[in-house]
Design an enzyme around this catalytic site. Structure first.
Site, PDB file in Angstrom:
ATOM      1  N   ARG A 159     -10.908   9.812   0.772  1.00  0.00           N
ATOM      2  CA  ARG A 159     -11.980   9.062  -0.018  1.00  0.00           C
ATOM      3  C   ARG A 159     -12.262   7.659   0.631  1.00  0.00           C
ATOM      4  NH1 ARG A 159     -14.098   6.638  -4.265  1.00  0.00           N
ATOM      5  NH2 ARG A 159     -12.864   4.762  -5.175  1.00  0.00           N
ATOM      6  N   SER A 168     -15.029   1.906  -3.016  1.00  0.00           N
ATOM      7  CA  SER A 168     -14.731   0.566  -3.243  1.00  0.00           C
ATOM      8  C   SER A 168     -13.723   0.190  -4.450  1.00  0.00           C
ATOM      9  CB  SER A 168     -16.419  -0.107  -3.764  1.00  0.00           C
ATOM     10  OG  SER A 168     -16.636   0.522  -4.918  1.00  0.00           O
ATOM     11  N   ASP A 194     -15.330  -6.461  -5.616  1.00  0.00           N
ATOM     12  CA  ASP A 194     -15.288  -7.454  -6.593  1.00  0.00           C
ATOM     13  C   ASP A 194     -13.727  -8.069  -6.794  1.00  0.00           C
ATOM     14  OD1 ASP A 194     -16.014  -4.770  -7.546  1.00  0.00           O
ATOM     15  OD2 ASP A 194     -14.660  -5.767  -9.211  1.00  0.00           O
ATOM     16  N   ARG A 229     -24.320   7.232  -0.839  1.00  0.00           N
ATOM     17  CA  ARG A 229     -23.405   6.882   0.406  1.00  0.00           C
ATOM     18  C   ARG A 229     -23.309   7.841   0.939  1.00  0.00           C
ATOM     19  NH1 ARG A 229     -23.345   1.220   0.863  1.00  0.00           N
ATOM     20  NH2 ARG A 229     -22.812   0.227  -1.086  1.00  0.00           N
ATOM     21  N   GLY A 284     -17.812   7.938  -3.638  1.00  0.00           N
ATOM     22  CA  GLY A 284     -18.056   8.143  -5.073  1.00  0.00           C
ATOM     23  C   GLY A 284     -19.625   8.317  -5.071  1.00  0.00           C
ATOM     24  N   ARG A 339     -22.015  -5.353   0.679  1.00  0.00           N
ATOM     25  CA  ARG A 339     -21.519  -4.116   0.195  1.00  0.00           C
ATOM     26  C   ARG A 339     -21.617  -2.915   1.279  1.00  0.00           C
ATOM     27  NH1 ARG A 339     -20.077  -2.772  -5.583  1.00  0.00           N
ATOM     28  NH2 ARG A 339     -20.473  -4.775  -6.548  1.00  0.00           N
ATOM     29  N   ARG A 382     -26.146  18.788  -9.305  1.00  0.00           N
ATOM     30  CA  ARG A 382     -25.925  17.807 -10.167  1.00  0.00           C
ATOM     31  C   ARG A 382     -25.969  16.461  -9.211  1.00  0.00           C
ATOM     32  NH1 ARG A 382     -22.463  18.709 -15.074  1.00  0.00           N
ATOM     33  NH2 ARG A 382     -22.463  21.004 -15.398  1.00  0.00           N
TER      34      ARG A 382
HETATM   35  N1  HPA Z   1     -12.710  -1.328 -11.770  1.00  0.00           N
HETATM   36  C1  HPA Z   1     -12.395  -0.093 -11.402  1.00  0.00           C
HETATM   37  N2  HPA Z   1     -13.210   0.649 -10.387  1.00  0.00           N
HETATM   38  C2  HPA Z   1     -13.634  -0.413  -9.615  1.00  0.00           C
HETATM   39  C3  HPA Z   1     -13.743  -1.910  -9.803  1.00  0.00           C
HETATM   40  C4  HPA Z   1     -13.113  -2.239 -10.989  1.00  0.00           C
HETATM   41  O1  HPA Z   1     -13.041  -3.484 -11.269  1.00  0.00           O
HETATM   42  N3  HPA Z   1     -14.439  -2.455  -8.744  1.00  0.00           N
HETATM   43  C5  HPA Z   1     -14.842  -1.281  -7.960  1.00  0.00           C
HETATM   44  N4  HPA Z   1     -14.389   0.076  -8.534  1.00  0.00           N
END
Ligand code: HPA
Length: 241
Positions: free
Chosen positions: A89, A92, A206, A26, A22, A219, A45
């Site tokens: 893809r 995270s 997370d 990265r 994303g 990370r 962009r």
């Molecule tokens: N929500 C959506 N996308 C994410 C999250 C989340 O909590 N954590 C990492 N990507």
């Protein structure tokens, strides 16, 4: 005029295989750490894109931005115009199921969503957005060879990062969904529509139950382990075909 509105790359500048983080930074990190002879092929962009080689195989990487709409634009232009055949893809996610914790790796066999994109593609019906089986199998085999545990199953690609519906995570957990992120269902829909192959590999950044989060250093380390796994999967998949 470039061949597509959102990419300045000429035809042939992208490899058959494109890794899709994303975060554009990265993408640059992947190019610097994992690719040989990488050249920048896009900066429109700020969606940084690079093409190089990894263990002799030509591979590109492109930052998609966040969310299904942004990722779908890039996936579509890559598949429809640039002739890309494999979209992987690397991202995270937040852990939904309680047996996952931060740093867990997820292979998204399927991607549920509250987005309407695949209904729009599929005549108002519910399309099962799934990974390409060959790529999924290659990633599972690569993980086994690396002795790296992975969770394989459904993820949820959310439209809202800040979702006001407090019960969303419990609904996902009640259906065995592993984790939540924001792009996989869109990329799988694009792949189906254009007859290309796609996989999503995720690292848990997370834990939505405990609130635990990785530090930025953690990370990065976790991200590199995932990219290594994704590239191993690409090579295995190439060898199998
Ligand atoms: N929500 C959506 N996308 C994410 C999250 C989340 O909590 N954590 C990492 N990507």
């Amino acid at each position: 005029m470039t061949p597509t509105p959102h990419l300045e790359a000429e035809l042939g500048a992208f490899a058959d295989t494109v890794l899709l983080p994303g975060d554009p930074l990265r993408a640059r990190h992947i190019a610097e750490v994992f690719l040989d002879d990488a050249v920048q092929v896009n900066a429109v962009r700020g969606a940084l894109g690079f093409t190089g080689t990894h263990r002799g195989e030509r591979v590109s990487v492109l930052g998609t931005g966040m969310g299904i709409p942004s990722a779908s634009i890039y996936a579509t232009e890559l598949a429809q115009v640039h002739g890309v055949r494999r979209l992987v893809r690397v991202g995270s996610c937040g852990a939904v199921r309680r047996d996952l914790g931060v740093r867990s790796l997820v292979l998204a066999a399927g991607a549920c969503t509250d987005s309407g994109v695949n209904r729009n593609r599929y005549g108002g019906m519910d399309f099962a957005a799934i990974a390409d089986f060959g790529l999924l199998r290659a990633a599972a085999e690569a993980a086994e060879a690396l002795d790296t545990p992975v969770h394989v199953g459904n993820v949820h690609s959310a439209d809202l990062f800040y979702d006001p519906r407090a019960d969303r995570v419990e609904v996902m957990a009640s259906m065995g969904v592993l984790a939540v992120e924001m792009e996989a269902a869109g990329i799988y829909g694009v792949a189906a529509a254009h007859g290309v192959r796609a996989l999503t590999v995720l690292t848990v950044s997370d834990d939505l139950h405990s609130g635990e989060q990785l530090t930025s250093q953690e990370r990065e380390r976790g991200f590199d382990a995932m990219v290594r796994l994704a590239l191993d999967a690409v090579h295995r998949d190439s060898a199998a075909r």
